[in-house]
Design a protein around this motif. Structure first.
Motif, PDB file in Angstrom:
ATOM      1  N   ARG A  35      52.312  36.223  45.599  1.00 22.15           N
ATOM      2  CA  ARG A  35      51.608  37.515  45.516  1.00 22.15           C
ATOM      3  C   ARG A  35      52.386  38.602  46.242  1.00 22.15           C
ATOM      4  NH1 ARG A  35      46.759  40.066  44.527  1.00 22.15           N
ATOM      5  NH2 ARG A  35      46.026  41.495  46.147  1.00 22.15           N
ATOM      6  N   SER A  36      52.951  38.289  47.394  1.00 19.74           N
ATOM      7  CA  SER A  36      53.766  39.260  48.125  1.00 19.74           C
ATOM      8  C   SER A  36      54.971  39.683  47.286  1.00 19.74           C
ATOM      9  CB  SER A  36      54.244  38.680  49.448  1.00 19.74           C
ATOM     10  OG  SER A  36      53.186  38.514  50.335  1.00 19.74           O
ATOM     11  N   ASN A  37      55.591  38.729  46.628  1.00 23.58           N
ATOM     12  CA  ASN A  37      56.735  39.023  45.779  1.00 23.58           C
ATOM     13  C   ASN A  37      56.340  39.933  44.623  1.00 23.58           C
ATOM     14  OD1 ASN A  37      59.368  38.888  44.874  1.00 23.58           O
ATOM     15  ND2 ASN A  37      59.009  37.055  43.671  1.00 23.58           N
ATOM     16  N   LYS A  38      55.211  39.645  43.990  1.00 21.92           N
ATOM     17  CA  LYS A  38      54.748  40.475  42.870  1.00 21.92           C
ATOM     18  C   LYS A  38      54.423  41.894  43.338  1.00 21.92           C
ATOM     19  CE  LYS A  38      54.946  37.507  39.564  1.00 21.92           C
ATOM     20  NZ  LYS A  38      55.966  37.659  38.529  1.00 21.92           N
ATOM     21  N   LEU A  39      53.826  42.012  44.533  1.00 19.50           N
ATOM     22  CA  LEU A  39      53.518  43.341  45.068  1.00 19.50           C
ATOM     23  C   LEU A  39      54.796  44.122  45.363  1.00 19.50           C
ATOM     24  CD1 LEU A  39      50.517  42.503  47.421  1.00 19.50           C
ATOM     25  CD2 LEU A  39      50.458  43.984  45.418  1.00 19.50           C
ATOM     26  N   MET A  40      55.812  43.466  45.871  1.00 12.43           N
ATOM     27  CA  MET A  40      57.065  44.158  46.151  1.00 12.43           C
ATOM     28  C   MET A  40      57.776  44.548  44.854  1.00 12.43           C
ATOM     29  SD  MET A  40      57.251  44.714  49.291  1.00 12.43           S
ATOM     30  CE  MET A  40      55.580  44.586  49.862  1.00 12.43           C
ATOM     31  N   GLN A  41      57.662  43.723  43.819  1.00 14.43           N
ATOM     32  CA  GLN A  41      58.215  44.091  42.517  1.00 14.43           C
ATOM     33  C   GLN A  41      57.489  45.305  41.951  1.00 14.43           C
ATOM     34  OE1 GLN A  41      57.965  40.579  40.084  1.00 14.43           O
ATOM     35  NE2 GLN A  41      59.653  39.555  41.132  1.00 14.43           N
ATOM     36  N   LEU A  42      56.178  45.346  42.112  1.00 10.98           N
ATOM     37  CA  LEU A  42      55.390  46.491  41.668  1.00 10.98           C
ATOM     38  C   LEU A  42      55.798  47.748  42.438  1.00 10.98           C
ATOM     39  CD1 LEU A  42      53.073  47.729  40.011  1.00 10.98           C
ATOM     40  CD2 LEU A  42      51.512  46.954  41.810  1.00 10.98           C
ATOM     41  N   ARG A  43      56.059  47.592  43.733  1.00 14.78           N
ATOM     42  CA  ARG A  43      56.488  48.723  44.551  1.00 14.78           C
ATOM     43  C   ARG A  43      57.798  49.299  44.038  1.00 14.78           C
ATOM     44  NH1 ARG A  43      60.302  49.197  48.241  1.00 14.78           N
ATOM     45  NH2 ARG A  43      60.570  46.941  48.297  1.00 14.78           N
ATOM     46  N   VAL A  44      58.740  48.437  43.703  1.00 16.26           N
ATOM     47  CA  VAL A  44      60.033  48.894  43.192  1.00 16.26           C
ATOM     48  C   VAL A  44      59.848  49.631  41.868  1.00 16.26           C
ATOM     49  CG1 VAL A  44      62.268  48.121  42.303  1.00 16.26           C
ATOM     50  CG2 VAL A  44      61.363  47.140  44.410  1.00 16.26           C
ATOM     51  N   LEU A  45      58.992  49.114  41.005  1.00 16.04           N
ATOM     52  CA  LEU A  45      58.717  49.769  39.729  1.00 16.04           C
ATOM     53  C   LEU A  45      58.093  51.151  39.952  1.00 16.04           C
ATOM     54  CD1 LEU A  45      58.537  49.610  36.607  1.00 16.04           C
ATOM     55  CD2 LEU A  45      56.264  48.657  36.931  1.00 16.04           C
ATOM     56  N   LEU A  46      57.117  51.227  40.855  1.00 13.50           N
ATOM     57  CA  LEU A  46      56.480  52.505  41.144  1.00 13.50           C
ATOM     58  C   LEU A  46      57.460  53.498  41.764  1.00 13.50           C
ATOM     59  CD1 LEU A  46      52.995  51.349  42.481  1.00 13.50           C
ATOM     60  CD2 LEU A  46      53.457  52.586  40.359  1.00 13.50           C
ATOM     61  N   GLN A  47      58.372  53.007  42.580  1.00  8.85           N
ATOM     62  CA  GLN A  47      59.389  53.885  43.154  1.00  8.85           C
ATOM     63  C   GLN A  47      60.292  54.451  42.064  1.00  8.85           C
ATOM     64  OE1 GLN A  47      61.089  51.248  46.123  1.00  8.85           O
ATOM     65  NE2 GLN A  47      60.356  52.597  47.744  1.00  8.85           N
ATOM     66  N   ALA A  48      60.644  53.633  41.088  1.00  8.38           N
ATOM     67  CA  ALA A  48      61.470  54.100  39.975  1.00  8.38           C
ATOM     68  C   ALA A  48      60.733  55.179  39.187  1.00  8.38           C
ATOM     69  CB  ALA A  48      61.850  52.930  39.071  1.00  8.38           C
ATOM     70  N   VAL A  49      59.443  54.968  38.944  1.00  8.24           N
ATOM     71  CA  VAL A  49      58.636  55.962  38.228  1.00  8.24           C
ATOM     72  C   VAL A  49      58.572  57.258  39.033  1.00  8.24           C
ATOM     73  CG1 VAL A  49      56.314  56.494  37.405  1.00  8.24           C
ATOM     74  CG2 VAL A  49      57.299  54.254  36.953  1.00  8.24           C
ATOM     75  N   ALA A  50      58.402  57.146  40.341  1.00  2.00           N
ATOM     76  CA  ALA A  50      58.335  58.335  41.193  1.00  2.00           C
ATOM     77  C   ALA A  50      59.649  59.113  41.143  1.00  2.00           C
ATOM     78  CB  ALA A  50      57.997  57.938  42.626  1.00  2.00           C
ATOM     79  N   ILE A  51      60.772  58.415  41.192  1.00  2.00           N
ATOM     80  CA  ILE A  51      62.070  59.091  41.138  1.00  2.00           C
ATOM     81  C   ILE A  51      62.263  59.784  39.799  1.00  2.00           C
ATOM     82  CG2 ILE A  51      64.572  58.679  41.068  1.00  2.00           C
ATOM     83  CD1 ILE A  51      64.089  56.527  43.225  1.00  2.00           C
TER      84      ILE A  51
END
Length: 65
Positions: A35-51
């Motif tokens: 679950r921690s890994n999936k949350l960190m993957q989601l964070r990276v995706l959201l960061q890409a969207v933000a950029i």
């Protein structure tokens, strides 16, 4: 339109912070590493969207010129 993208960018950046905090708390508790890994993957995706949204907003507004 630029106001909309600015607000959308702020919302996505807030989501990045929330997912980061949730992932860190999950990691500290040590419950589910997957679950921690999936949350960190989601964070990276959201960061890409933000950029992408930040770049799009800069493009719409002329980069502050």
């Amino acid at each position: 339109m630029s106001n909309f993208t600015t607000i959308l960018t702020l919302i996505v950046m807030g989501l990045v912070v929330l997912v980061l905090i949730k992932g860190l708390f999950n990691m500290v508790k040590g419950t589910d590493a997957n679950r921690s890994n999936k949350l960190m993957q989601l964070r990276v995706l959201l960061q890409a969207v933000a950029i992408i949204l930040i770049m799009f907003t800069l493009w719409l507004t002329g980069g502050g010129r």
